[in-house]
Design an enzyme around this catalytic site. Sequence first.
Site: not given
Length: 375
Positions: A31, A105, A184, A187, A189, A236, A244, A327-328
């Site tokens: 994101t 995604q 997705h 995480n 959601y 995923r 969260n 990712g990062r």
Amino acid sequence: MSNDNPQDVLFETFKLGNLALPNRVLMSPLTRSRSSQPGDVPNDMNAEYYQQRASAGLIISEATQVSPQGKGYAFTPGIHSKEQIAGWKKVTDAVHHSGGRIHLQLWHVGRISHTDLQPDGRKPVAPSAIAPEGAKTYVSADSGMVDIAEPRALETDEIAGIVEQFRTGAENAKAAGFDGVEVHAANGYLLDQFLKSGSNHRTDEYGGSAENRAKLTLMVTQAAIDVWGKENVGIRVSPTGSFNAMYDEDPLETYTVLAKHLNDLGVAYIEVVEDSFQGNHANGRPESVIDAIQANFKGRYIANGAYTAEEARRRISAGRCDLVTFGRPFIANPDLPERFRQDAPLNEWDDSTFYGGDAKGYTDYPALAEQKATA
């Protein structure tokens, strides 16, 4: 030392569903909150960002809401309007022009939202009316992080509508030129909220047992398969993630059940968030859960979470995963595979520019060739 050697497992070609990947260095969904407003529309800057990273074996796009109800943060993109489809087409065209491959995604945030982001100011929806303690979101450029209020529980007869939101998202992803989709279910959601016992206290057919809690995720995955074919669909999950306010009493059982059913559906891959800077209940990588998923799912296993190139090589070679998403490191290094190949230094990321803003910290990270040219 240089890793420019044909035996380097990271640079073996790899078959993933219908795609021939040039390497096993995949870009994680990230994101970045830079879609155009109003309308949550992908733009030219987004296209440049993804095109810069087209050397990834596969790009998995940032999480993309399948409906207005599925939105949980300001400036995140959607895939439910004609304008959004056209915006994403710019992205896929740019990635394909540079020889890349990209999955979309599909995302519904569930309770991780705010009335200011929901249609007509309604409450966000969830499996159960449980507020995620400590979870926050942002509703505008200047709002800062705000608390998430108690959601409302979805009625049983609303579940089919959620599945249709994902189905429409999958159809729109095809119209936008993607190569496939990732569901997705991680995480914290909506699908993760249904999967995990800590957030799902339902007493109908979608709550209680691990089998029941997995139903919505499996229905959504089947809808994506109906549109794309099983070879172009992945999922995923984050079995031990705590981001969260998530928790499951028995992730070994929950993800054994899910893996068996996903294997029956025949999806191309499972991407597993094994560890996360955003929080993890396991001490390191949850090896027993990884074992259970791999024992029950015969498709491709994609590992995610704080990987270095060396750990990726070790775990691929040891059969602990087939591919790795980064990712990062991909945020700060648009040419990450080439840097891994050359064992070159990596740019450091600036986490103050992760979410929202302009080109700074987004499209201005230099590639290795640029740095050498100006050295």
